[in-house]
Structure formats: C-alpha cells, structure tokens
Design a protein around this motif. Structure first.
Motif, mmCIF file in Angstrom:
data_model
loop_
_atom_site.group_PDB
_atom_site.id
_atom_site.type_symbol
_atom_site.label_atom_id
_atom_site.label_comp_id
_atom_site.label_asym_id
_atom_site.label_seq_id
_atom_site.Cartn_x
_atom_site.Cartn_y
_atom_site.Cartn_z
ATOM 1 N N VAL A 67 45.200 19.947 -44.985
ATOM 2 C CA VAL A 67 44.539 21.228 -45.193
ATOM 3 C C VAL A 67 43.621 21.438 -43.997
ATOM 4 C CG1 VAL A 67 43.032 22.566 -46.690
ATOM 5 C CG2 VAL A 67 44.681 20.958 -47.684
ATOM 6 N N ARG A 68 43.864 22.509 -43.257
ATOM 7 C CA ARG A 68 43.087 22.800 -42.048
ATOM 8 C C ARG A 68 41.927 23.717 -42.401
ATOM 9 N NH1 ARG A 68 44.999 19.017 -38.507
ATOM 10 N NH2 ARG A 68 47.270 19.066 -38.469
ATOM 11 N N ARG A 69 40.713 23.265 -42.035
ATOM 12 C CA ARG A 69 39.519 24.083 -42.272
ATOM 13 C C ARG A 69 38.628 24.022 -41.035
ATOM 14 N NH1 ARG A 69 36.868 22.080 -47.811
ATOM 15 N NH2 ARG A 69 36.592 20.305 -46.484
ATOM 16 N N LYS A 70 37.849 25.051 -40.847
ATOM 17 C CA LYS A 70 36.883 25.068 -39.752
ATOM 18 C C LYS A 70 35.848 23.974 -39.991
ATOM 19 C CE LYS A 70 37.334 29.995 -38.886
ATOM 20 N NZ LYS A 70 36.654 31.275 -38.827
ATOM 21 N N GLU A 72 32.685 23.961 -39.819
ATOM 22 C CA GLU A 72 31.537 24.382 -40.628
ATOM 23 C C GLU A 72 31.877 24.493 -42.124
ATOM 24 O OE1 GLU A 72 33.235 28.133 -38.641
ATOM 25 O OE2 GLU A 72 32.781 26.083 -38.014
ATOM 26 N N ARG A 73 33.143 24.459 -42.442
ATOM 27 C CA ARG A 73 33.575 24.486 -43.852
ATOM 28 C C ARG A 73 33.994 23.110 -44.331
ATOM 29 N NH1 ARG A 73 36.878 28.957 -46.021
ATOM 30 N NH2 ARG A 73 35.707 28.236 -47.809
ATOM 31 N N GLY A 74 33.663 22.072 -43.548
ATOM 32 C CA GLY A 74 33.963 20.696 -43.948
ATOM 33 C C GLY A 74 35.061 20.023 -43.163
ATOM 34 N N GLY A 75 35.763 20.759 -42.335
ATOM 35 C CA GLY A 75 36.819 20.174 -41.513
ATOM 36 C C GLY A 75 38.104 19.909 -42.296
ATOM 37 N N ASP A 76 39.074 19.389 -41.573
ATOM 38 C CA ASP A 76 40.392 19.114 -42.139
ATOM 39 C C ASP A 76 40.335 17.967 -43.144
ATOM 40 O OD1 ASP A 76 41.155 20.982 -40.271
ATOM 41 O OD2 ASP A 76 42.187 19.552 -38.965
ATOM 42 N N TYR A 77 41.258 17.990 -44.085
ATOM 43 C CA TYR A 77 41.422 16.850 -44.984
ATOM 44 C C TYR A 77 42.885 16.740 -45.375
ATOM 45 C CZ TYR A 77 41.316 20.207 -48.895
ATOM 46 O OH TYR A 77 41.573 21.247 -49.747
ATOM 47 N N ASN A 78 43.263 15.540 -45.840
ATOM 48 C CA ASN A 78 44.657 15.315 -46.216
ATOM 49 C C ASN A 78 44.776 15.142 -47.716
ATOM 50 O OD1 ASN A 78 44.831 12.269 -46.953
ATOM 51 N ND2 ASN A 78 43.749 12.247 -44.986
ATOM 52 N N HIS A 99 44.843 12.120 -39.471
ATOM 53 C CA HIS A 99 45.661 12.892 -40.401
ATOM 54 C C HIS A 99 47.113 13.003 -39.938
ATOM 55 C CE1 HIS A 99 42.155 13.938 -42.666
ATOM 56 N NE2 HIS A 99 41.634 14.704 -41.721
#
Length: 131
Positions: A67-70, A72-78, A99
């Motif tokens: 899951v790709r996130r900016k 400032e929104r917590g960054g990427d996670y798998n 990831h």
C-alpha cells in the motif's frame, strides 16, 4: 481454558493472548484440524471442541501487496497472506525486509509486535538464510 476465556468470544481470546505475548491458534479436538481465524465451530468437521495451541510460527508467503502512501500519511506498508506450516492462512505484515523484496514463496517466522492501531499483532520476518 480459564473461566474468563469461556466467557469471551474466540477473537477476544486471541487478542488477550497476543497482549500477554502469546501467539496461539485453534486446533479442533474432534478432527485435529488447525483453525485460523478464531472461530466457535471447526470449519472442517463442525465440532465446537476447539482448543488453543502454539504454532511453529514458520510459514511461507502466499501473496503480498504494498500500500503506497505519502510519508506524511505514514508511508508505505505491506500486507501479506502467509501459509503457516499448520495449514492455515493468515493476513499479516512482514518486517525486516524492503517491501519490494517480499515475494510469494519467501520463508518467514512469526513474532508479536505493535500493530497499526497500537495493539499487539502477529508480524513476520524473513527466516535466516532465506533469499
């Protein structure tokens, strides 16, 4: 099972065990099948006689997504689906590896860490020697 656990649903028992630092899954005392996600009745035979056992914690990545996130929104996670040696599949995350290096077939081991909501969660790490 303690009296307190009998009064709780299986999801609450699973969460309480994680909070105590214990990772356990259910096993049917009727047919011997391992069960995950926690349930009140065995999906294999219909028995309500489910106990709790410690799995080996070893498994294989079945699938993954990132899951790709900016930042400032917590960054990427798998998010991964892991097939445990006991024959059940669970959703979790993998730590300790980039990831993009997570792939189907990767051998992993379970541990308990902080989840996204601050609660204890089962997370996986690549097994030593795994590529």
């Amino acid at each position: 099972m303690t009296g307190m656990q009998k009064d709780q649903g299986p999801d609450a028992v699973f969460a309480a065990k994680l909070a105590e630092g214990v990772f356990e899954i259910q096993k049917c005392n009727g047919c011997g099948a391992h069960v995950f996600h926690p349930r009140v009745i065995c999906p294999a035979c219909g028995s309500a006689d489910l106990g709790w056992v410690a799995p080996t914690g070893r498994g294989t990545i079945y699938a993954r997504t990132i899951v790709r996130r900016k930042p400032e929104r917590g960054g990427d996670y798998n998010v991964v689906l892991v097939d445990l040696e006991e024959g059940v599949r669970m959703m979790a995350r993998v730590d300790g590896i980039a990831h993009d290096e997570i792939a189907a077939g990767l051998q992993v081991s379970a541990s308990i860490a902080e989840g996204a909501n601050g609660e204890p969660a089962v997370v996986f790490r690549p097994e030593r020697g795994a590529s």
